[in-house]
Scaffold this motif. Sequence first.
Motif, PDB file in Angstrom:
ATOM      1  N   SER A 115     -25.511   2.915 -24.344  1.00  0.00           N
ATOM      2  CA  SER A 115     -25.098   3.176 -22.740  1.00  0.00           C
ATOM      3  C   SER A 115     -24.022   2.515 -22.760  1.00  0.00           C
ATOM      4  O   SER A 115     -23.395   2.558 -23.520  1.00  0.00           O
ATOM      5  CB  SER A 115     -26.513   2.735 -22.298  1.00  0.00           C
ATOM      6  OG  SER A 115     -27.838   2.639 -22.428  1.00  0.00           O
ATOM      7  N   ALA A 134     -21.102   2.972 -21.599  1.00  0.00           N
ATOM      8  CA  ALA A 134     -20.210   3.526 -20.982  1.00  0.00           C
ATOM      9  C   ALA A 134     -19.108   3.442 -19.622  1.00  0.00           C
ATOM     10  O   ALA A 134     -18.350   3.142 -19.171  1.00  0.00           O
ATOM     11  CB  ALA A 134     -20.271   5.224 -21.019  1.00  0.00           C
ATOM     12  N   GLU A 177     -25.138  10.903 -22.834  1.00  0.00           N
ATOM     13  CA  GLU A 177     -24.954  11.694 -22.109  1.00  0.00           C
ATOM     14  C   GLU A 177     -23.779  11.789 -22.677  1.00  0.00           C
ATOM     15  O   GLU A 177     -22.668  10.897 -22.166  1.00  0.00           O
ATOM     16  CB  GLU A 177     -25.265  11.339 -20.934  1.00  0.00           C
ATOM     17  CG  GLU A 177     -25.504  12.287 -19.950  1.00  0.00           C
ATOM     18  CD  GLU A 177     -26.670  12.191 -19.229  1.00  0.00           C
ATOM     19  OE1 GLU A 177     -27.176  10.683 -18.830  1.00  0.00           O
ATOM     20  OE2 GLU A 177     -27.295  12.978 -18.695  1.00  0.00           O
TER      21      GLU A 177
END
Length: 379
Positions: A60, A62, A145
């Motif tokens: 994670s 970002a 993602e």
Amino acid sequence: MLERENYKALITNARRIVIKVGTSTLTHSTGKLNLQLIEKLVRQLTDLRYQDKQVLLVTSGAVGAGMGKLGLREKPKTMPEKQAAAAVGQGILMHIYEKLFSEYGQVVAQLLLTRPDLADRRRFLNARNTLLTLLNKEVVPIINENDTVVVEELRFGDNDTLGALVAGLVDADLLILLSDIDGLYTGDPRKDENARLIPVVEEITTEIQGLAGSEGSKFGSGGMATKISAAKIAINAGIPMVIANGSQPDIIREILMGAQVGTLFIPREVKPHARKSWIAFGSNIQGKLWVDDGARKAIITNGKSLLPSGIFKIEGIFTSGHVVSIVNSEDVEFARGIVNYNAQELEKIKGNQCKEIVNILGYKDYDEVVHRDNLALRI
Ligand code: GLU
């Protein structure tokens, strides 16, 4: 305590490992990246690679890194703002990983996934083939993602779920979720001083689900609820999962050495082929058992368990739950298995009939030294 010990081999023999790190672990409370922690993480992951393990990092951070760069103190509320922050942050994140991994000579790759990539069979296989190709080339895939383009309805939403789906995608042996909490507690440790860490979860009951609550942190989107949802996906796919505190130095190494840290979720049923393949190809061999020809034939031809009577020599220091190599009288390995007795016990009972075990040791936990369900051929 003992229960966790029983499951040790599930972890120590894992070869293909998915590690998910949350935003709260990767960033300071200011929103800027915690470089020291990322440095340690990279070092531990490269060290796993040096042990010939395959490592996939689901990261994670970002949106968090983008927020830091853009000087935003609060999580953006609208989708375009979040996506803009992710667009800024993803590059920063990859830049840091690329820089740190390359200091150790480790090649990395970036994969940005969206839900339809895994929902559609053809795209699923495509993503899988790409990841397996990268692993074959000894690359560490770094996955997030695709926050910048994905629309609300097609989001994974949180990287805990993404981590579990990736673990299933590549048939991982283990999923580790690193968070800012030590694991699953019997209560909220920030409010309840009697809250205890739960070392092993064998089944996700409504009670366990109730313990999860739903609060996430300021920067990430997870919280315990998404970790429990991830655990469901993982354990149904036959993959054990550990939740542990990513801010503890050396946490990954500790987990993989079988230390009692974090909360371990036991898979519903380890798929026989997956289980056997981690026994057969798990790199952590702790000892060796020499067996006679009768025992060798019973194992290879009749799929039998290994009994003490067939063993004539042992080597190594191991305890029950460890994987050992099984060799014929010429020292040629033909199988590996998880032992039910430790080296000292085996030294005493080797060559004896099962009925003698209790007379020799004063107790008998098993007839088999290696049960056939825990035995995999290597021929
Ligand atoms: N994909 C998001 C990011 O990189 C994180 C989602 C999560 O925190 O679970 O910022």
